[in-house]
Design a protein around this motif. Structure first.
Motif, mmCIF file in Angstrom:
data_model
loop_
_atom_site.group_PDB
_atom_site.id
_atom_site.type_symbol
_atom_site.label_atom_id
_atom_site.label_comp_id
_atom_site.label_asym_id
_atom_site.label_seq_id
_atom_site.Cartn_x
_atom_site.Cartn_y
_atom_site.Cartn_z
ATOM 1 N N ASP A 121 -22.349 45.655 66.499
ATOM 2 C CA ASP A 121 -22.762 45.351 65.163
ATOM 3 C C ASP A 121 -24.171 45.297 64.970
ATOM 4 O O ASP A 121 -24.786 45.711 63.933
ATOM 5 C CB ASP A 121 -22.093 44.390 64.494
ATOM 6 C CG ASP A 121 -20.598 44.208 64.371
ATOM 7 O OD1 ASP A 121 -20.261 45.582 64.205
ATOM 8 O OD2 ASP A 121 -19.910 43.386 64.242
ATOM 9 N N THR A 122 -24.953 44.729 66.049
ATOM 10 C CA THR A 122 -26.336 44.829 65.960
ATOM 11 C C THR A 122 -26.808 46.244 65.931
ATOM 12 O O THR A 122 -27.799 46.526 65.181
ATOM 13 C CB THR A 122 -26.944 43.888 66.971
ATOM 14 O OG1 THR A 122 -26.546 42.847 66.991
ATOM 15 C CG2 THR A 122 -28.341 43.916 67.222
ATOM 16 N N GLN A 123 -26.437 46.910 66.729
ATOM 17 C CA GLN A 123 -26.723 48.438 66.662
ATOM 18 C C GLN A 123 -26.320 49.055 65.654
ATOM 19 O O GLN A 123 -26.990 50.106 64.908
ATOM 20 C CB GLN A 123 -26.116 49.251 68.047
ATOM 21 C CG GLN A 123 -26.734 48.316 69.200
ATOM 22 C CD GLN A 123 -28.152 48.653 69.516
ATOM 23 O OE1 GLN A 123 -28.840 49.552 69.149
ATOM 24 N NE2 GLN A 123 -28.813 47.637 70.128
ATOM 25 N N ILE A 124 -25.200 48.863 64.961
ATOM 26 C CA ILE A 124 -24.923 49.294 63.602
ATOM 27 C C ILE A 124 -25.823 49.084 62.461
ATOM 28 O O ILE A 124 -26.105 50.059 61.911
ATOM 29 C CB ILE A 124 -23.379 48.953 63.235
ATOM 30 C CG1 ILE A 124 -22.456 49.775 64.164
ATOM 31 C CG2 ILE A 124 -22.998 49.177 62.071
ATOM 32 C CD1 ILE A 124 -21.170 49.141 64.205
ATOM 33 N N ASN A 215 -19.260 44.243 57.409
ATOM 34 C CA ASN A 215 -18.151 43.762 56.822
ATOM 35 C C ASN A 215 -16.992 44.704 56.447
ATOM 36 O O ASN A 215 -15.837 44.427 56.775
ATOM 37 C CB ASN A 215 -18.355 42.590 55.753
ATOM 38 C CG ASN A 215 -18.738 41.184 56.336
ATOM 39 O OD1 ASN A 215 -17.842 40.698 56.964
ATOM 40 N ND2 ASN A 215 -19.824 41.092 56.196
ATOM 41 N N GLN A 216 -17.572 45.744 55.973
ATOM 42 C CA GLN A 216 -16.471 46.875 55.506
ATOM 43 C C GLN A 216 -16.059 47.373 56.595
ATOM 44 O O GLN A 216 -14.974 48.332 56.566
ATOM 45 C CB GLN A 216 -17.372 47.637 54.540
ATOM 46 C CG GLN A 216 -17.624 47.203 53.096
ATOM 47 C CD GLN A 216 -18.685 48.058 52.131
ATOM 48 O OE1 GLN A 216 -19.025 49.110 52.608
ATOM 49 N NE2 GLN A 216 -18.795 47.673 51.189
ATOM 50 N N LEU A 217 -16.775 47.637 57.851
ATOM 51 C CA LEU A 217 -16.192 48.297 58.936
ATOM 52 C C LEU A 217 -14.966 47.613 59.548
ATOM 53 O O LEU A 217 -14.170 48.265 60.265
ATOM 54 C CB LEU A 217 -17.546 48.442 59.975
ATOM 55 C CG LEU A 217 -18.542 49.353 59.945
ATOM 56 C CD1 LEU A 217 -19.456 49.016 60.898
ATOM 57 C CD2 LEU A 217 -18.184 50.475 59.713
ATOM 58 N N GLN A 367 -11.995 36.430 54.160
ATOM 59 C CA GLN A 367 -13.084 35.732 54.574
ATOM 60 C C GLN A 367 -14.259 36.803 54.845
ATOM 61 O O GLN A 367 -13.939 37.770 55.223
ATOM 62 C CB GLN A 367 -12.984 34.639 55.369
ATOM 63 C CG GLN A 367 -11.925 33.391 55.078
ATOM 64 C CD GLN A 367 -12.046 33.045 53.805
ATOM 65 O OE1 GLN A 367 -13.264 32.250 53.361
ATOM 66 N NE2 GLN A 367 -11.127 32.807 52.776
ATOM 67 N N GLN A 368 -15.385 36.232 54.875
ATOM 68 C CA GLN A 368 -16.348 37.166 55.516
ATOM 69 C C GLN A 368 -16.840 36.839 56.847
ATOM 70 O O GLN A 368 -17.148 35.700 56.968
ATOM 71 C CB GLN A 368 -17.877 37.100 54.646
ATOM 72 C CG GLN A 368 -19.153 37.652 55.092
ATOM 73 C CD GLN A 368 -20.283 37.688 54.263
ATOM 74 O OE1 GLN A 368 -20.096 37.596 52.835
ATOM 75 N NE2 GLN A 368 -21.337 37.712 54.789
#
Length: 420
Positions: A121-124, A215-217, A367-368
């Motif tokens: 997710d960091t790379q995303i 979060n949408q991913l 939840q987030q």
């Protein structure tokens, strides 16, 4: 007197000849060893300059003008009088996960999300910041294109009003920078704009859009997880209903609701019959001392004793008689009902586990789970850091001087080669 005059004239002519010889020798040496001022020497000697000399002279003028003078003039004019101030806002954050309802290990079991997903997710996030998607998102939220099309700014720094998304993306990459620390995973994002407030607003919107994206991913994953949990719950519910129906069918078929209740009832009934039989046997024994066996009352007692014994035997056969069918044998009924009730217990446990899992997944999916935890919020810059006027003027001056010297040196080498 005449001879003296002639001697003086000869001496004067000799001196003039020597002076002319020295002048010609000096001119020849200059023409031989000097190439930089050859055209002037030709003119001094009364010779016409060659075409090559004129070409080299114009080339030197051209290089001096376009390599040395114009770049420095443009740099000083642009950076000192035209270039607009640019303000830079900076933020630093890390990608974190949150599991408010269940632990991380349970979250991984339910969703299949490994902890390494944070690295992904960091790379995303860094890739999303430099994508067209974020430009489209920010255009709808804050009108980011208008933040870079400012009429009061210089024409080189601002975005063209008719720029395509591809051109806008190239411009965006020059104004927004990202970097990731390999050891800590800290993401640093900087955004430049022509006002301090715009720089801060753009960077705040970038962080918010990035957080929504990661979060949408996970939405598709959560949809699959919820669907799987719902299917497991439906199967567990169907199995429990089927087992309970089989238990009810067996109870209706045998007339036994519970083994314990039926066994207790038969035991009590057998005890009563045995007690009555004993009382009849005692009465029969007492009367036998004074009455014959063939007496009518004795035959009645004997038939009652036999009837009680037949009832007791029937009850015993109902409990565990080997010659009775399964419908009338309590032992066989007990085995079947025990097996069915064990299946009921397993089905109930599986159903309860499915219900808990489905409720947890439903709660967590709302939840987030991923957060961009900013420990350095987007700053409001106090002064413009760009463009770095002194730095770029100095760099352009040094580069132009170096290029001019190299060009002049190369031109001189070429001229000497052609003169050989």
């Amino acid at each position: 007197m005449t001879n003296l005059k002639q001697d003086i004239q000869r001496s004067t002519a000799l001196q003039k000849s020597r002076s002319a010889t020295k002048a010609l020798s000096a001119t020849a040496r200059k023409l031989r060893f000097s190439t930089s001022n050859r055209s002037k020497l030709y003119e001094a000697a009364g010779l016409r300059p060659r075409m090559a000399d004129r070409a080299f002279r114009w080339a030197k003028i051209f290089l001096t003008l376009f390599v040395l003078i114009l770049p420095n003039t443009f740099a000083v004019t642009y950076y000192c009088f035209i270039a607009s101030d640019q303000y830079q806002s900076e933020a630093r954050f890390v990608v974190r996960t949150s599991a408010p309802a269940i632990g991380k290990d349970q979250l991984g079991k339910i969703t299949g999300l490994p902890s390494a997903k944070i690295v992904q997710d960091t790379q995303i996030v860094t890739n999303f910041v430099h994508s067209r998607a974020i430009l489209e998102a920010l255009e709808q939220q804050i009108g980011v294109r208008d933040r870079f099309i400012v009429k009061d700014t210089d024409f080189l720094a601002r975005l063209k009003s008719d720029a395509t998304y591809e051109e806008f993306l190239d411009y965006w990459d020059s104004m927004v920078k990202t970097s990731v620390s390999p050891s800590s995973g800290i993401i640093t994002v900087t955004a430049r704009a022509f006002s301090a407030a715009d720089a801060q607003d753009i960077l705040t919107a970038v962080i918010a859009a990035s957080e929504r994206t990661i979060n949408q991913l996970s939405d598709r994953i959560w949809k699959d997880v919820i669907a799987t949990s719902k299917a497991n719950l439906d199967r567990a519910s169907e199995k429990l209903r089927d087992v309970r129906e089989r238990v009810a069918t067996q109870q209706n078929k045998t007339g036994v609701l519970t083994i314990e209740g039926s066994s207790s009832m038969l035991s009590n009934l057998m005890t009563t019959l045995q007690k009555e039989k004993i009382e009849l046997e005692q009465s029969y024994t007492v009367q036998l001392e004074s009455v014959s066996k063939t007496a009518p009352q004795m035959r009645v007692l004997a038939r009652e004793i036999q009837s009680k014994q037949a009832q007791i035997d029937g009850l015993q056969r109902q409990i565990a008689g080997p010659n009775q069918s399964a419908e009338q044998n309590l032992a066989n009924v007990s085995a079947e009902l025990s097996s069915l009730q064990f299946e009921v217990q397993l089905a109930e446990q599986q159903f309860a586990a499915s219900v808990r899992s489905f409720e947890q997944v439903q709660f967590i999916s709302k939840q987030q789970l991923m957060y961009l935890d900013s420990f350095l919020e987007p700053s409001l810059p106090d002064e413009a850091r760009y463009p770095r006027r002194t730095f770029w003027v100095s760099i352009i001056a040094l580069a132009s001087v170096a290029a001019w010297l190299l060009s002049i040196g190369a031109l001189a080498i070429i001229r000497n080669k052609l003169a050989e």
